[in-house]
Scaffold this motif. Structure first.
Motif, mmCIF file in Angstrom:
data_model
loop_
_atom_site.group_PDB
_atom_site.id
_atom_site.type_symbol
_atom_site.label_atom_id
_atom_site.label_comp_id
_atom_site.label_asym_id
_atom_site.label_seq_id
_atom_site.Cartn_x
_atom_site.Cartn_y
_atom_site.Cartn_z
ATOM 1 N N ALA A 145 12.190 -11.713 17.428
ATOM 2 C CA ALA A 145 11.053 -10.921 17.940
ATOM 3 C C ALA A 145 11.169 -9.471 17.456
ATOM 4 O O ALA A 145 10.178 -8.861 17.025
ATOM 5 C CB ALA A 145 11.023 -10.980 19.461
ATOM 6 N N THR A 146 12.392 -8.924 17.508
ATOM 7 C CA THR A 146 12.617 -7.550 17.046
ATOM 8 C C THR A 146 12.314 -7.426 15.557
ATOM 9 O O THR A 146 11.691 -6.459 15.114
ATOM 10 C CB THR A 146 14.088 -7.133 17.324
ATOM 11 N N PHE A 147 12.756 -8.443 14.812
ATOM 12 C CA PHE A 147 12.479 -8.447 13.372
ATOM 13 C C PHE A 147 10.962 -8.443 13.121
ATOM 14 O O PHE A 147 10.464 -7.696 12.273
ATOM 15 C CB PHE A 147 13.126 -9.677 12.712
ATOM 16 N N CYS A 148 10.215 -9.268 13.897
ATOM 17 C CA CYS A 148 8.751 -9.355 13.710
ATOM 18 C C CYS A 148 8.079 -8.022 14.032
ATOM 19 O O CYS A 148 7.175 -7.582 13.309
ATOM 20 C CB CYS A 148 8.161 -10.470 14.570
ATOM 21 N N VAL A 149 8.545 -7.353 15.109
ATOM 22 C CA VAL A 149 7.980 -6.049 15.480
ATOM 23 C C VAL A 149 8.262 -5.035 14.357
ATOM 24 O O VAL A 149 7.380 -4.270 13.946
ATOM 25 C CB VAL A 149 8.552 -5.570 16.835
ATOM 26 N N SER A 150 9.484 -5.049 13.832
ATOM 27 C CA SER A 150 9.851 -4.119 12.751
ATOM 28 C C SER A 150 9.017 -4.390 11.509
ATOM 29 O O SER A 150 8.547 -3.449 10.856
ATOM 30 C CB SER A 150 11.329 -4.277 12.384
ATOM 31 N N TRP A 151 8.844 -5.658 11.211
ATOM 32 C CA TRP A 151 8.074 -6.033 10.015
ATOM 33 C C TRP A 151 6.619 -5.555 10.154
ATOM 34 O O TRP A 151 6.047 -4.976 9.222
ATOM 35 C CB TRP A 151 8.154 -7.552 9.805
ATOM 36 N N ALA A 152 6.048 -5.782 11.358
ATOM 37 C CA ALA A 152 4.664 -5.339 11.604
ATOM 38 C C ALA A 152 4.568 -3.814 11.478
ATOM 39 O O ALA A 152 3.616 -3.294 10.874
ATOM 40 C CB ALA A 152 4.217 -5.794 12.986
ATOM 41 N N ALA A 153 5.570 -3.108 12.017
ATOM 42 C CA ALA A 153 5.548 -1.635 11.977
ATOM 43 C C ALA A 153 5.639 -1.119 10.540
ATOM 44 O O ALA A 153 4.889 -0.217 10.143
ATOM 45 C CB ALA A 153 6.707 -1.086 12.807
ATOM 46 N N VAL A 154 6.534 -1.710 9.752
ATOM 47 C CA VAL A 154 6.707 -1.257 8.361
ATOM 48 C C VAL A 154 5.454 -1.592 7.532
ATOM 49 O O VAL A 154 5.004 -0.787 6.710
ATOM 50 C CB VAL A 154 7.987 -1.870 7.737
ATOM 51 N N THR A 155 4.869 -2.771 7.800
ATOM 52 C CA THR A 155 3.653 -3.157 7.076
ATOM 53 C C THR A 155 2.512 -2.189 7.414
ATOM 54 O O THR A 155 1.774 -1.748 6.520
ATOM 55 C CB THR A 155 3.248 -4.604 7.441
ATOM 56 N N LEU A 156 2.391 -1.839 8.695
ATOM 57 C CA LEU A 156 1.347 -0.903 9.121
ATOM 58 C C LEU A 156 1.566 0.472 8.475
ATOM 59 O O LEU A 156 0.616 1.103 7.992
ATOM 60 C CB LEU A 156 1.349 -0.786 10.650
ATOM 61 N N LEU A 157 2.833 0.896 8.452
ATOM 62 C CA LEU A 157 3.162 2.183 7.822
ATOM 63 C C LEU A 157 2.762 2.167 6.343
ATOM 64 O O LEU A 157 2.133 3.111 5.839
ATOM 65 C CB LEU A 157 4.665 2.458 7.964
ATOM 66 N N ALA A 158 3.098 1.070 5.668
ATOM 67 C CA ALA A 158 2.768 0.950 4.235
ATOM 68 C C ALA A 158 1.257 0.957 4.028
ATOM 69 O O ALA A 158 0.752 1.593 3.103
ATOM 70 C CB ALA A 158 3.371 -0.335 3.669
ATOM 71 N N TYR A 159 0.542 0.271 4.916
ATOM 72 C CA TYR A 159 -0.922 0.207 4.791
ATOM 73 C C TYR A 159 -1.534 1.605 4.962
ATOM 74 O O TYR A 159 -2.394 2.014 4.176
ATOM 75 C CB TYR A 159 -1.487 -0.769 5.833
ATOM 76 N N VAL A 160 -1.056 2.340 5.989
ATOM 77 C CA VAL A 160 -1.595 3.691 6.239
ATOM 78 C C VAL A 160 -1.286 4.600 5.036
ATOM 79 O O VAL A 160 -2.170 5.319 4.550
ATOM 80 C CB VAL A 160 -1.002 4.274 7.558
#
Lengths: 47, 228
Positions: free
Chosen positions: B171-186
């Motif tokens: 779950a922590t990995f998924c949250v981190s992945w979502a956060a990094v993907t969002l950061l990259a998108y922004v």
């Protein structure tokens, strides 16, 4: 260095790189804003 | 991103094998996956450019490759720190996945050399697109290298039977992945917007600085005697 220090270093590296990137983008936006002001002035003179 | 860091550093339990250094996994792997995604996106935009000849895909491809290179550099940096913590070396040439990721990273670094050695225009856009497309071949090779090769230096966390970790770790990995993907998108959107505004302003400046064609005054256009 302890294992905890390496973990802190890894997260700090990411933070520093992202902050540097944001600073570069901010500097670029400032330059663009200055260019817009110059162009507005140029357009006014041509009117 | 803040939530991801709190979960990774404070909430999730320590790994039984690697101890505290395993917490680097929650930032290193999402960044590596994002780098792969950005390079893939750059190649996809390059393909669209070659297919449709629409100019805007050139800039989109360039920005995606640029993002990929930044995330690629971060992957190498965080991976190197993790290697030092776990294996007591900053780098090892014996792991094929590490070497292939380095090759992928250097390949895309050379993309910028190629791009800036050609004058701006359609030729540069086409050459850059073809180069970005060639690089995409390295992505699955790099990703699957550890599975194809008998290489046990670099750990395999995801295999056919699923993620090899507890539910809270995943779950922590998924949250981190979502956060990094969002950061990259922004960052992608902001950089793309900046580049587009820059190009529009350059065009506007050229238009404004061009001398205006002299328009004859109305009374000069009238033939003599007309209106008198």
């Amino acid at each position: 260095m302890s294992q905890g220090d390496y973990v802190a270093a890894a997260y700090a590296v990411v933070l520093v790189v992202v902050l540097a990137y944001v600073a570069i983008i901010a500097a670029k936006l400032t330059r663009l804003q200055r260019q817009v002001s110059d162009l507005v002035e140029l357009a006014r003179r041509r009117r | 991103m803040g939530l991801a860091v709190v979960l990774a550093l404070l909430v999730v339990p320590e790994d039984a094998d690697q101890g505290v250094s395993q917490r680097i996994f929650y930032i290193h792997v999402p960044i590596a996956l994002t780098a792969y995604f950005c390079f893939g996106l750059g190649a996809w935009k390059a393909l669209r450019l070659l297919w449709t000849r629409e100019e805007h895909f050139d800039l989109e491809s360039y920005v995606a490759v640029h993002q990929g290179t930044i995330f690629g550099a971060l992957t190498l940096l965080t991976g190197s720190i993790w290697a030092k913590a776990s294996w007591n070396v900053w780098w090892t040439w014996s792991s094929r996945q590490l070497v292939l990721f380095l090759v992928l990273f250097l390949f895309y670094c050379a993309y910028f050399m190629l791009r800036y050695s050609i004058e701006e225009g359609a030729r540069r856009a086409r050459s850059s697109a073809v180069y970005a497309l060639f690089g995409v071949v390295l992505i699955p090779i790099s990703f699957l290298a550890i599975r194809l090769a008998q290489d046990f230096v670099h750990p395999v966390v995801f295999n056919i039977s699923g993620p090899q970790m507890s539910a809270s770790m995943f779950a922590t990995f998924c949250v981190s992945w979502a956060a990094v993907t969002l950061l990259a998108y922004v960052l992608y959107r902001v950089e793309l917007l900046g580049k587009r505004v820059d190009a529009d302003l350059r065009e506007l400046r050229e238009t404004l600085e061009r001398p205006r064609p002299s328009v004859p005054r109305l009374d000069e256009q009238m033939p003599t005697g007309v209106g008198s």
